[in-house]
Scaffold this motif. Structure first.
Motif, PDB file in Angstrom:
ATOM      1  N   VAL A  89      39.117  14.949 106.183  1.00 58.75           N
ATOM      2  CA  VAL A  89      37.925  15.215 106.971  1.00 58.75           C
ATOM      3  C   VAL A  89      36.658  14.801 106.051  1.00 58.75           C
ATOM      4  O   VAL A  89      36.723  14.949 104.726  1.00 58.75           O
ATOM      5  N   GLN A  90      35.946  13.828 106.558  1.00 58.93           N
ATOM      6  CA  GLN A  90      34.948  13.225 105.527  1.00 58.93           C
ATOM      7  C   GLN A  90      33.905  14.282 105.263  1.00 58.93           C
ATOM      8  O   GLN A  90      33.210  14.135 104.210  1.00 58.93           O
ATOM      9  N   ASP A  91      33.289  14.903 106.347  1.00 59.67           N
ATOM     10  CA  ASP A  91      32.231  15.759 106.293  1.00 59.67           C
ATOM     11  C   ASP A  91      32.700  17.202 105.846  1.00 59.67           C
ATOM     12  O   ASP A  91      33.088  18.138 106.479  1.00 59.67           O
ATOM     13  N   LYS A  92      32.680  17.374 104.636  1.00 58.86           N
ATOM     14  CA  LYS A  92      33.071  18.682 103.949  1.00 58.86           C
ATOM     15  C   LYS A  92      32.171  19.559 103.602  1.00 58.86           C
ATOM     16  O   LYS A  92      32.602  20.795 103.203  1.00 58.86           O
ATOM     17  N   LYS A  93      30.915  19.296 104.004  1.00 57.93           N
ATOM     18  CA  LYS A  93      29.919  20.348 103.776  1.00 57.93           C
ATOM     19  C   LYS A  93      29.331  21.202 105.013  1.00 57.93           C
ATOM     20  O   LYS A  93      28.753  22.059 104.981  1.00 57.93           O
ATOM     21  N   THR A  94      29.609  20.635 106.360  1.00 55.19           N
ATOM     22  CA  THR A  94      29.259  21.229 107.404  1.00 55.19           C
ATOM     23  C   THR A  94      30.143  22.434 107.690  1.00 55.19           C
ATOM     24  O   THR A  94      31.231  22.437 107.538  1.00 55.19           O
ATOM     25  N   VAL A  95      29.375  23.490 108.378  1.00 54.00           N
ATOM     26  CA  VAL A  95      30.197  24.841 108.378  1.00 54.00           C
ATOM     27  C   VAL A  95      30.772  24.953 109.745  1.00 54.00           C
ATOM     28  O   VAL A  95      29.821  24.766 110.728  1.00 54.00           O
ATOM     29  N   PHE A  96      32.200  25.261 110.169  1.00 53.61           N
ATOM     30  CA  PHE A  96      32.526  25.601 111.325  1.00 53.61           C
ATOM     31  C   PHE A  96      33.207  26.790 111.495  1.00 53.61           C
ATOM     32  O   PHE A  96      33.753  27.312 110.689  1.00 53.61           O
ATOM     33  N   GLY A 118      39.468  31.606 111.027  1.00 56.90           N
ATOM     34  CA  GLY A 118      39.746  33.203 110.706  1.00 56.90           C
ATOM     35  C   GLY A 118      38.362  33.628 109.847  1.00 56.90           C
ATOM     36  O   GLY A 118      38.217  34.640 109.623  1.00 56.90           O
ATOM     37  N   ASP A 119      37.590  32.510 109.604  1.00 56.33           N
ATOM     38  CA  ASP A 119      36.385  32.775 109.027  1.00 56.33           C
ATOM     39  C   ASP A 119      35.370  31.508 108.917  1.00 56.33           C
ATOM     40  O   ASP A 119      35.931  30.604 109.354  1.00 56.33           O
ATOM     41  N   LYS A 120      34.310  31.521 108.580  1.00 55.78           N
ATOM     42  CA  LYS A 120      33.378  30.202 108.487  1.00 55.78           C
ATOM     43  C   LYS A 120      33.889  29.386 107.454  1.00 55.78           C
ATOM     44  O   LYS A 120      34.212  29.977 106.532  1.00 55.78           O
ATOM     45  N   THR A 121      34.143  28.049 107.865  1.00 56.53           N
ATOM     46  CA  THR A 121      34.824  27.229 107.029  1.00 56.53           C
ATOM     47  C   THR A 121      34.194  25.877 106.906  1.00 56.53           C
ATOM     48  O   THR A 121      33.799  25.279 107.894  1.00 56.53           O
ATOM     49  N   ASN A 122      34.412  25.603 105.661  1.00 57.08           N
ATOM     50  CA  ASN A 122      34.161  24.001 105.215  1.00 57.08           C
ATOM     51  C   ASN A 122      35.482  23.481 105.311  1.00 57.08           C
ATOM     52  O   ASN A 122      36.439  23.511 104.440  1.00 57.08           O
ATOM     53  N   ILE A 123      35.717  22.548 106.111  1.00 52.14           N
ATOM     54  CA  ILE A 123      37.066  21.711 106.466  1.00 52.14           C
ATOM     55  C   ILE A 123      37.326  20.825 105.394  1.00 52.14           C
ATOM     56  O   ILE A 123      36.404  20.018 105.184  1.00 52.14           O
ATOM     57  N   ASP A 124      38.586  20.621 104.618  1.00 53.51           N
ATOM     58  CA  ASP A 124      39.026  19.699 103.991  1.00 53.51           C
ATOM     59  C   ASP A 124      39.785  18.678 104.602  1.00 53.51           C
ATOM     60  O   ASP A 124      39.548  17.711 104.611  1.00 53.51           O
ATOM     61  N   HIS A 125      40.881  19.197 105.302  1.00 56.69           N
ATOM     62  CA  HIS A 125      41.532  18.330 106.144  1.00 56.69           C
ATOM     63  C   HIS A 125      42.422  18.915 107.104  1.00 56.69           C
ATOM     64  O   HIS A 125      42.508  20.172 107.010  1.00 56.69           O
ATOM     65  N   ILE A 126      43.246  18.317 108.062  1.00 55.92           N
ATOM     66  CA  ILE A 126      43.647  19.161 109.140  1.00 55.92           C
ATOM     67  C   ILE A 126      44.828  18.271 109.426  1.00 55.92           C
ATOM     68  O   ILE A 126      45.145  17.161 109.396  1.00 55.92           O
ATOM     69  N   VAL A 127      46.068  19.102 109.603  1.00 52.05           N
ATOM     70  CA  VAL A 127      47.257  18.734 109.810  1.00 52.05           C
ATOM     71  C   VAL A 127      47.623  18.967 111.223  1.00 52.05           C
ATOM     72  O   VAL A 127      47.636  20.008 111.821  1.00 52.05           O
ATOM     73  N   VAL A 128      48.372  18.006 111.994  1.00 47.93           N
ATOM     74  CA  VAL A 128      48.776  18.257 113.516  1.00 47.93           C
ATOM     75  C   VAL A 128      50.249  17.904 113.330  1.00 47.93           C
ATOM     76  O   VAL A 128      50.587  16.594 113.083  1.00 47.93           O
ATOM     77  N   ASP A 129      50.813  18.927 113.624  1.00 49.28           N
ATOM     78  CA  ASP A 129      52.537  18.710 113.456  1.00 49.28           C
ATOM     79  C   ASP A 129      53.197  18.639 114.832  1.00 49.28           C
ATOM     80  O   ASP A 129      52.925  19.277 115.752  1.00 49.28           O
ATOM     81  N   THR A 130      53.955  17.383 115.010  1.00 44.32           N
ATOM     82  CA  THR A 130      54.596  17.285 116.395  1.00 44.32           C
ATOM     83  C   THR A 130      56.109  17.470 116.333  1.00 44.32           C
ATOM     84  O   THR A 130      56.812  16.907 116.920  1.00 44.32           O
ATOM     85  N   ALA A 131      56.300  18.600 115.197  1.00 37.47           N
ATOM     86  CA  ALA A 131      57.959  18.785 114.855  1.00 37.47           C
ATOM     87  C   ALA A 131      58.637  19.057 116.138  1.00 37.47           C
ATOM     88  O   ALA A 131      58.317  19.822 116.999  1.00 37.47           O
ATOM     89  N   HIS A 132      59.657  18.514 116.389  1.00 35.83           N
ATOM     90  CA  HIS A 132      60.816  18.623 117.623  1.00 35.83           C
ATOM     91  C   HIS A 132      60.089  18.071 118.859  1.00 35.83           C
ATOM     92  O   HIS A 132      60.977  18.156 119.820  1.00 35.83           O
ATOM     93  N   PHE A 133      58.996  17.461 119.046  1.00 36.58           N
ATOM     94  CA  PHE A 133      58.564  16.874 120.321  1.00 36.58           C
ATOM     95  C   PHE A 133      58.627  15.404 119.783  1.00 36.58           C
ATOM     96  O   PHE A 133      58.110  14.543 119.173  1.00 36.58           O
TER      97      PHE A 133
END
Length: 337
Positions: free
Chosen positions: A306-313, A245-260
């Motif tokens: 996420v180890q690299d929290k400074k890169t913009v994605f 939704g915007d240029k982002t400094n990523i802190d952490h990511i969640v992948v949810d396999t609920a119901h699978f």
């Protein structure tokens, strides 16, 4: 305002993969009021599933239809339904009107209007014309695209059919205008559709739509997740590209396999890139590993720091190995300054 009628493939490429269906039931869109729903309920318009037909099924009012159908002989100019968007607000670009199985009782013409209001003052709302009067045929999908996106971000929509009849499904696409936190250091899920995330490309969505990945919550069963077909070739992977939704400094990511539970991916990998503009970034260059290949399990939220929290994605690519189903992917971070 110029409206272009287009075919399904072009609509998919130019609208569905760039914008969000902002009124869909799965996103929280809901019908607030309507002129009539004698034969079939207006809320059916927003269902995420394809319409179905059972010619042997009859109810008290007559033949059963999976859509919105009003009485015959409307004395007013049109029948109408008012819908509250499932997002805070959105600029609008195009619509899909599906008259599937309505043949001889379909809506001959439609318009789409929109307003900025609250549920409480909707009776005094000022309605702007978004899609002007367009002819519809029986039992088919109709795709309408504006020549430019609206400048105004709207909150409510009114679909009119002239003079009466039936419509199976209604989709309205636009660019979500999120409400950002006042503190710029607040960590939010910038993949979430309510924060402007959009799935721009995918390898496969045989059993479940890739845009389900960005919905809020954990859903109710496998039907509201992303699931690909079984692969039969060595080294196969599936993937989905998400515009944040915007240029982002990523802190952490969640992948949810609920119901699978018996069909989750064996492994996942997440890549990120920076890409200006609204086009999809090249799939085979410029991507950086954000989360290395990691084992997954059934029916579980997997959190990856996420180890690299400074890169913009601006985009992430979820890679599942070799195939399977994922309920949600959440990309938590701060809007980059």
């Amino acid at each position: 305002m110029k409206i272009t009628r287009t075919d399904q493939q072009r609509f998919q490429d130019e609208v569905v993969l760039k914008y969000t269906d902002v009124i869909g039931e799965k996103l929280g869109g809901k019908v607030l009021s309507f002129s009539d729903e004698f034969f079939a309920k207006a809320e059916n318009l927003l269902k995420p599933t394809a319409p179905v037909r059972d010619a042997t099924r009859f109810v008290h009012t007559g033949a059963w239809y999976d859509g919105w159908e009003t009485r015959r002989h409307n004395q007013e100019e049109s029948d109408w339904v008012v819908i509250k968007m499932g997002v805070s607000s959105a600029q609008l670009i195009g619509a899909e009107v599906d008259t599937a199985f309505f043949n001889g009782n379909h809506a001959p013409f439609i318009t789409v209007e929109a307003a900025v209001c609250t549920d409480e003052n909707i009776d005094s709302a000022k309605w702007d014309l978004i899609i002007d009067k367009q002819e519809c045929g029986p039992s088919q999908k109709h795709f309408f695209v504006r020549d430019e996106i609206t400048e105004t971000a709207y909150t409510h929509v009114r679909l009119k059919q002239y003079p009466d009849g039936g419509i199976a499904r209604f989709r309205l696409y636009g660019k979500v205008v999120p409400i950002r936190p006042s503190d710029i250091n607040t960590i939010i899920d910038l993949a979430n559709v309510n924060n402007g995330g959009v799935v721009q490309a995918f390898s496969d969505q045989h059993f479940g739509s890739a845009d389900n990945l960005l919905l809020p919550g954990r859903g109710h069963d496998m039907s509201d997740g992303w699931e690909t077909k079984r692969s039969r070739s060595k080294g196969h992977i599936d993937w989905a590209v998400i515009a944040l939704g915007d240029k982002t400094n990523i802190d952490h990511i969640v992948v949810d396999t609920a119901h699978f539970r018996g069909n989750f991916p064996q492994f996942i990998r997440i890549e990120g890139t920076y890409h200006e503009g609204e086009t999809t970034p090249p799939l085979d260059e410029g991507w950086k590993i954000v989360v290395p290949q990691s084992k997954t399990g059934s029916d579980h939220e997997h959190s990856y720091e996420v180890q690299d929290k400074k890169t913009v994605f601006t985009h992430v690519k979820l890679v599942i190995i070799p195939d399977g189903g994922v309920k949600r992917v959440k990309v938590f971070g701060c809007v980059a300054q």
